[in-house]
Design an enzyme around this catalytic site. Sequence first.
Site, PDB file in Angstrom:
ATOM      1  N   GLU A  13      33.244  -3.746 -37.655  1.00 24.30           N
ATOM      2  CA  GLU A  13      32.117  -4.283 -38.431  1.00 24.30           C
ATOM      3  C   GLU A  13      32.539  -4.257 -39.876  1.00 24.30           C
ATOM      4  O   GLU A  13      32.748  -3.187 -40.457  1.00 24.30           O
ATOM      5  CB  GLU A  13      30.856  -3.449 -38.183  1.00 24.30           C
ATOM      6  CG  GLU A  13      29.578  -4.113 -38.646  1.00 24.30           C
ATOM      7  CD  GLU A  13      29.223  -3.772 -40.080  1.00 24.30           C
ATOM      8  OE1 GLU A  13      29.357  -4.688 -40.940  1.00 24.30           O
ATOM      9  OE2 GLU A  13      28.850  -2.633 -40.351  1.00 24.30           O
ATOM     10  N   CYS A  31      26.918  -3.745 -46.509  1.00 28.79           N
ATOM     11  CA  CYS A  31      27.656  -4.928 -46.044  1.00 28.79           C
ATOM     12  C   CYS A  31      26.734  -6.114 -45.819  1.00 28.79           C
ATOM     13  O   CYS A  31      27.116  -7.268 -46.067  1.00 28.79           O
ATOM     14  CB  CYS A  31      28.427  -4.602 -44.770  1.00 28.79           C
ATOM     15  SG  CYS A  31      27.391  -3.981 -43.418  1.00 28.79           S
TER      16      CYS A  31
END
Length: 418
Positions: free
Chosen positions: A192, A226
């Site tokens: 990720e 993120c």
Amino acid sequence: RQVPSSERIRIMSGVAERLRASADDAAALINREMGKPVSQGKAEVLKCAYLVDWYAQNGGDILKETDFPPLPGFRRSFVTYQPLGVILSIMPWNFPIWQVVRMCVPTIMAGNAVLLKHAPNCFGSAELCEDLIGGLPGLPKGLFKSLVVDVPQVNSVLEHEIIQGVALTGSEAAGRAVAAKAGSLLKKAVVELGGCDAYAIFADADLDQAAEAIVSARILNVGQVCSAPKRAIVDKTVKAAFEQKILEKLAKKQYGTDFGPLVHSKAREDVAAQVRESQAQGAKLLAGGVDAPVPVAESGGCFFAPTVLTDVKPGMTAFDKEIFGPVIAIIEAEDEKHAIKLANQSHFGLGGGIFTKDVAKGESIAVKDIEAGMCFVNECVRSDPSLPFGGVKASGLGRECAAFGMLEFVNVKTVCVK
């Protein structure tokens, strides 16, 4: 591996109570290690407990055998989910408890063991996780263990025959390196990575709602997220009004409560350099910036003021790169079609969204047009245990959370009985 999934889940469900009991101490530790305001750190820990509760309630159904129509001449055809073994977990500093719990709890419930390699500035959080999870009554000793190693040792750990897979949350460069290494070893990898998430604000959007959502999400964890809204792509007919709303919302946010310092001085230098580059390329500064005043309470040299850049265009740093700090880039779009094109003009594909009063139109665009792993309508993307989290393009491989996350590190075994 041989323990029934119901028993594994029952044992692991006890992590929730331990997290809640330690929430205040854990929040203080997070604050010391990476600067997050204590209130946000506590919210992170309590969210972890919620995740454990969700998997305790739903994990049994996720892991139960799945029947399929029997093959001709067979009595039964089904799929069973069996653990792979020991999984290496490489986790970042920005959510030092959440990232660990999000990965390891469903993975252990599925029957695996986890070795954690945490960020070097979060070894205290790693030790806390080992105590809360690894020290859980009923859990075999060593099933969850924190390794005190740094980047150069990761390849050696991954190469060890006992390791059957790896999960990483981190930068694109780190993800590419670990995924390539895992691929060479034919070991499963879930990575990720970063994002440059875009939100299209259409002419019919509720600008007050859009501005509040984007400002709140962008300064959460002082922009070190993120999936934060990094690009606001606004219809030209409402751009000026939207900019004013953004400035109004930002002015109400308080240092120490709504946002804090960046993780370290190097992070501040990196964000400052990207803002300077963007301004040199033609972006206009509306708020904050490199020379903004530093709060009296900040003495560590890590503060960077929440910043708004406008007139950002493709080719500029604030458009093309991920800025891991509290910077909102405002981009003008000619119309809705142009806004969608700009949103997709990124090599990342983590999250994104649309703000519009025409909810049916927003939903259709979210489904058909936005190139991202997650897309919200009239709100910013956020993670939840009940929904898969992850992206496409350079934002990663695989998913965390929900059933998808629990099944990443299992052998999906087909069984047919004649």
